[in-house]
Design a protein around this motif. Structure first.
Motif, mmCIF file in Angstrom:
data_model
loop_
_atom_site.group_PDB
_atom_site.id
_atom_site.type_symbol
_atom_site.label_atom_id
_atom_site.label_comp_id
_atom_site.label_asym_id
_atom_site.label_seq_id
_atom_site.Cartn_x
_atom_site.Cartn_y
_atom_site.Cartn_z
ATOM 1 N N TYR A 196 -6.936 -1.809 3.082
ATOM 2 C CA TYR A 196 -7.652 -0.820 2.285
ATOM 3 C C TYR A 196 -6.670 0.237 1.806
ATOM 4 O O TYR A 196 -5.489 0.239 2.191
ATOM 5 C CB TYR A 196 -8.783 -0.173 3.093
ATOM 6 C CG TYR A 196 -8.369 0.385 4.431
ATOM 7 C CD1 TYR A 196 -7.989 1.705 4.585
ATOM 8 C CD2 TYR A 196 -8.362 -0.432 5.558
ATOM 9 C CE1 TYR A 196 -7.611 2.215 5.813
ATOM 10 C CE2 TYR A 196 -7.985 0.057 6.799
ATOM 11 C CZ TYR A 196 -7.609 1.376 6.925
ATOM 12 O OH TYR A 196 -7.226 1.872 8.136
ATOM 13 N N THR A 197 -7.143 1.126 0.979
ATOM 14 C CA THR A 197 -6.362 2.260 0.494
ATOM 15 C C THR A 197 -6.958 3.536 1.057
ATOM 16 O O THR A 197 -8.174 3.661 1.159
ATOM 17 C CB THR A 197 -6.380 2.311 -1.043
ATOM 18 O OG1 THR A 197 -5.820 1.120 -1.567
ATOM 19 C CG2 THR A 197 -5.569 3.496 -1.553
ATOM 20 N N GLU A 198 -6.104 4.480 1.453
ATOM 21 C CA GLU A 198 -6.595 5.770 1.923
ATOM 22 C C GLU A 198 -5.864 6.899 1.200
ATOM 23 O O GLU A 198 -4.742 6.712 0.701
ATOM 24 C CB GLU A 198 -6.440 5.904 3.440
ATOM 25 C CG GLU A 198 -5.043 5.747 3.956
ATOM 26 C CD GLU A 198 -4.989 5.778 5.483
ATOM 27 O OE1 GLU A 198 -6.035 5.630 6.143
ATOM 28 O OE2 GLU A 198 -3.880 5.939 6.026
ATOM 29 N N ILE A 199 -6.526 8.048 1.126
ATOM 30 C CA ILE A 199 -5.967 9.192 0.418
ATOM 31 C C ILE A 199 -5.970 10.415 1.315
ATOM 32 O O ILE A 199 -6.722 10.508 2.283
ATOM 33 C CB ILE A 199 -6.747 9.498 -0.883
ATOM 34 C CG1 ILE A 199 -8.207 9.856 -0.568
ATOM 35 C CG2 ILE A 199 -6.661 8.340 -1.859
ATOM 36 C CD1 ILE A 199 -8.985 10.347 -1.775
ATOM 37 N N ALA A 200 -5.102 11.358 0.987
ATOM 38 C CA ALA A 200 -5.055 12.657 1.668
ATOM 39 C C ALA A 200 -4.673 13.710 0.639
ATOM 40 O O ALA A 200 -3.797 13.481 -0.204
ATOM 41 C CB ALA A 200 -4.041 12.636 2.809
ATOM 42 N N THR A 201 -5.324 14.851 0.703
ATOM 43 C CA THR A 201 -4.990 15.978 -0.174
ATOM 44 C C THR A 201 -4.207 16.990 0.642
ATOM 45 O O THR A 201 -4.713 17.519 1.638
ATOM 46 C CB THR A 201 -6.244 16.625 -0.757
ATOM 47 O OG1 THR A 201 -6.990 15.634 -1.488
ATOM 48 C CG2 THR A 201 -5.882 17.768 -1.686
ATOM 49 N N VAL A 202 -2.963 17.240 0.254
ATOM 50 C CA VAL A 202 -2.079 18.120 1.026
ATOM 51 C C VAL A 202 -1.334 19.052 0.075
ATOM 52 O O VAL A 202 -1.080 18.711 -1.081
ATOM 53 C CB VAL A 202 -1.055 17.308 1.857
ATOM 54 C CG1 VAL A 202 -1.752 16.463 2.909
ATOM 55 C CG2 VAL A 202 -0.208 16.418 0.944
ATOM 56 N N TRP A 227 -6.053 11.644 6.479
ATOM 57 C CA TRP A 227 -6.245 10.505 5.587
ATOM 58 C C TRP A 227 -7.691 10.007 5.659
ATOM 59 O O TRP A 227 -8.285 9.936 6.730
ATOM 60 C CB TRP A 227 -5.299 9.376 5.956
ATOM 61 C CG TRP A 227 -3.854 9.722 5.737
ATOM 62 C CD1 TRP A 227 -2.990 10.256 6.642
ATOM 63 C CD2 TRP A 227 -3.123 9.577 4.525
ATOM 64 N NE1 TRP A 227 -1.756 10.461 6.070
ATOM 65 C CE2 TRP A 227 -1.806 10.044 4.773
ATOM 66 C CE3 TRP A 227 -3.435 9.097 3.254
ATOM 67 C CZ2 TRP A 227 -0.821 10.038 3.789
ATOM 68 C CZ3 TRP A 227 -2.449 9.089 2.280
ATOM 69 C CH2 TRP A 227 -1.159 9.557 2.557
ATOM 70 N N THR A 228 -8.208 9.633 4.495
ATOM 71 C CA THR A 228 -9.580 9.154 4.387
ATOM 72 C C THR A 228 -9.595 7.842 3.603
ATOM 73 O O THR A 228 -8.988 7.775 2.515
ATOM 74 C CB THR A 228 -10.467 10.179 3.653
ATOM 75 O OG1 THR A 228 -10.403 11.427 4.344
ATOM 76 C CG2 THR A 228 -11.908 9.700 3.592
ATOM 77 N N PRO A 229 -10.247 6.790 4.124
ATOM 78 C CA PRO A 229 -10.346 5.536 3.350
ATOM 79 C C PRO A 229 -11.003 5.798 2.006
ATOM 80 O O PRO A 229 -11.994 6.530 1.911
ATOM 81 C CB PRO A 229 -11.216 4.644 4.246
ATOM 82 C CG PRO A 229 -11.011 5.174 5.623
ATOM 83 C CD PRO A 229 -10.851 6.665 5.457
ATOM 84 N N MET A 230 -10.414 5.179 0.971
ATOM 85 C CA MET A 230 -10.892 5.467 -0.381
ATOM 86 C C MET A 230 -11.759 4.350 -0.932
ATOM 87 O O MET A 230 -12.776 4.595 -1.564
ATOM 88 C CB MET A 230 -9.695 5.688 -1.305
ATOM 89 C CG MET A 230 -10.088 5.945 -2.751
ATOM 90 S SD MET A 230 -8.642 6.030 -3.824
ATOM 91 C CE MET A 230 -9.432 6.146 -5.419
ATOM 92 N N ASP A 231 -11.355 3.099 -0.711
ATOM 93 C CA ASP A 231 -12.085 1.996 -1.325
ATOM 94 C C ASP A 231 -12.624 1.073 -0.241
ATOM 95 O O ASP A 231 -12.361 1.245 0.944
ATOM 96 C CB ASP A 231 -11.188 1.216 -2.296
ATOM 97 C CG ASP A 231 -9.911 0.709 -1.626
ATOM 98 O OD1 ASP A 231 -9.795 0.848 -0.392
ATOM 99 O OD2 ASP A 231 -9.052 0.182 -2.333
ATOM 100 N N LYS A 232 -13.397 0.109 -0.659
ATOM 101 C CA LYS A 232 -14.015 -0.835 0.254
ATOM 102 C C LYS A 232 -12.950 -1.675 0.939
ATOM 103 O O LYS A 232 -12.012 -2.150 0.312
ATOM 104 C CB LYS A 232 -14.987 -1.736 -0.510
ATOM 105 C CG LYS A 232 -15.787 -2.673 0.389
ATOM 106 C CD LYS A 232 -16.770 -3.480 -0.434
ATOM 107 C CE LYS A 232 -17.562 -4.429 0.462
ATOM 108 N NZ LYS A 232 -18.523 -5.231 -0.332
#
Length: 409
Positions: A78-84, A187-192
């Motif tokens: 999966y892909t995960e994102i983080a805003t920093v 980090w938070t999972p972004m997509d399925k």
């Protein structure tokens, strides 16, 4: 390569006995050396999906072994994102040019002298001194320069400043890249998630019998008297450990008032932590725990059996077929090789102990190879490969140096 070519030639072949009678049809064939068979004769073995065919020396069918054991492993990607918010920046490129006035190069012995001369050239402008990334006496002016991500980093990183280089005042144009505190990013999972299970089959290895001067340049999977002394055929199946998370390099994907949005690819899979030896009836002969992930050589020497494994180290184990006990007898220095993903490129980095990388699917088929060119990293372009779990085998002069599972999304 010899094994691969021979396998391809037999992929649709039907074997015919000496009498001309059809005897077998299978995808692959191995030849088991006489020193590890019960009657002391070399044995051809035909291998198909879930069926192994034992042949005699005239290629007549002796027996078939069905319901071969396999290891079931989990995987997900999966892909995960983080805003920093960035914590700083590093300079990636700079371009210097002499600062001249009316064609005359301006010189300065120290910081104060440089600021005085620049102030006389730019009346009413403010200059502030600092030491740049190369340790040079430098100064910048808020009226003359923009600043890299000023909303978060202030005036720490001027995109144009002045520096004393060999006694001359130079105008420096700088480019930067952001630095983040990745260890503390949320980090938070972004997509399925893409997830599932895969079956990992029989382990292949190279067999060398130094007592009988047998040096096999083809890998094998089935033996008869190597791991114990009865007449049952035997094979190894990997033992899989807990699910482990593997993260790729992050990249800057977006930005908003809260910071820069970073994105990275993540895979979760299970590593090999040992092997189970099964016989043809599906019974366990022995369980072999390994502290690393890849068995690639088995030796006979002085009547003893030795197993060579490799991942970060080459480790030699002594195996006793009578008691099925195993102990470590030698360990080499750590290797520096690593397998990393760069998008759909598979990169083998570190050290020079590898000259080839091979991509193998879960069916044991070689689907791509790449060789080292000079001192560059080995790269396999997997852009056209179907999504799924693969093994990357890294070799040096034909011998396995390390191996690692990867997941292609």
């Amino acid at each position: 390569m010899k094994k691969l070519l021979f396998t391809a030639a037999l992929s649709t072949a039907t074997f015919i006995s000496a009498s001309g009678q059809e005897v077998a049809n299978f995808e692959n064939i191995e030849f088991i050396p006489s020193s590890i068979t019960f009657d002391g004769k070399a044995v051809p073995v035909g291998i198909d999906q879930d069926i192994v065919t034992i042949l005699d020396q005239d290629f007549n069918v002796v027996k078939q072994i069905k319901n071969i054991k396999k290891a079931s492993g989990e995987y997900r990607s999966y892909t995960e994102i983080a805003t920093v918010k960035p914590t700083g920046a590093t300079i990636t490129e700079s371009r210097n040019e002499d600062f001249t006035v009316d064609g005359n190069t301006i010189t300065a012995p120290d910081l104060n002298s440089m600021i005085q001369k620049l102030s006389s050239c730019f009346e009413g402008y403010d200059f502030y001194g600092f030491t740049d990334s190369e340790g040079r006496l430098s100064c910048w002016s808020p009226q003359l320069s923009n600043f890299f991500y000023q909303q978060w980093l202030g005036t720490m990183y001027p995109e144009m400043y002045y520096a004393i280089i060999d006694g001359k005042v130079n105008r420096v144009h700088a480019s930067y890249e952001l630095v983040f505190d990745i260890d503390n990013a949320q980090w938070t999972p972004m997509d399925k998630e893409r997830e599932g299970t895969h079956l990992q089959g029989i382990e292949t290895f190279y067999f060398y019998d130094y007592d009988a001067n047998i040096f096999n340049d083809e890998s094998i999977t089935f033996t008869q008297t190597l791991f114990n002394e009865d007449d049952k055929w035997e094979y190894l199946v990997p033992q899989l450990g807990p699910v482990e998370k593997h993260v790729g390099d992050y990249w800057q994907w977006d930005r908003n008032e809260d910071g820069v949005v970073l994105r990275r690819n993540v895979s979760e899979s299970q590593s090999t932590i040992g092997y189970t030896i099964y016989n043809e009836d599906g019974n366990v002969v022995a369980s072999i725990p390994f502290n690393d992930t890849s068995l690639y050589d088995v030796y006979k020497l002085g009547g003893n059996v030795y197993l060579m494994s490799s991942y970060h180290n080459d480790i030699l184990y002594k195996y006793d077929p009578k008691t099925t006990s195993i102990k470590e007898v030698n360990r080499t220095e750590a290797k520096a090789l690593s397998v990393k993903m760069r998008g759909r490129n598979i990169m083998v980095e570190g050290g020079q102990k590898a000259d080839e990388a091979v991509l193998v699917d879960m069916g044991g088929r070689i689907v791509a190879t790449s060789n080292r060119k000079g001192n560059e990293s080995i790269t396999i372009n997997a852009a056209n490969m179907p999504a799924g779990v693969y093994n990357v085998a890294v070799k040096n002069k034909g011998r396995l140096a390390t191996a690692q599972k990867i997941i292609l999304k």
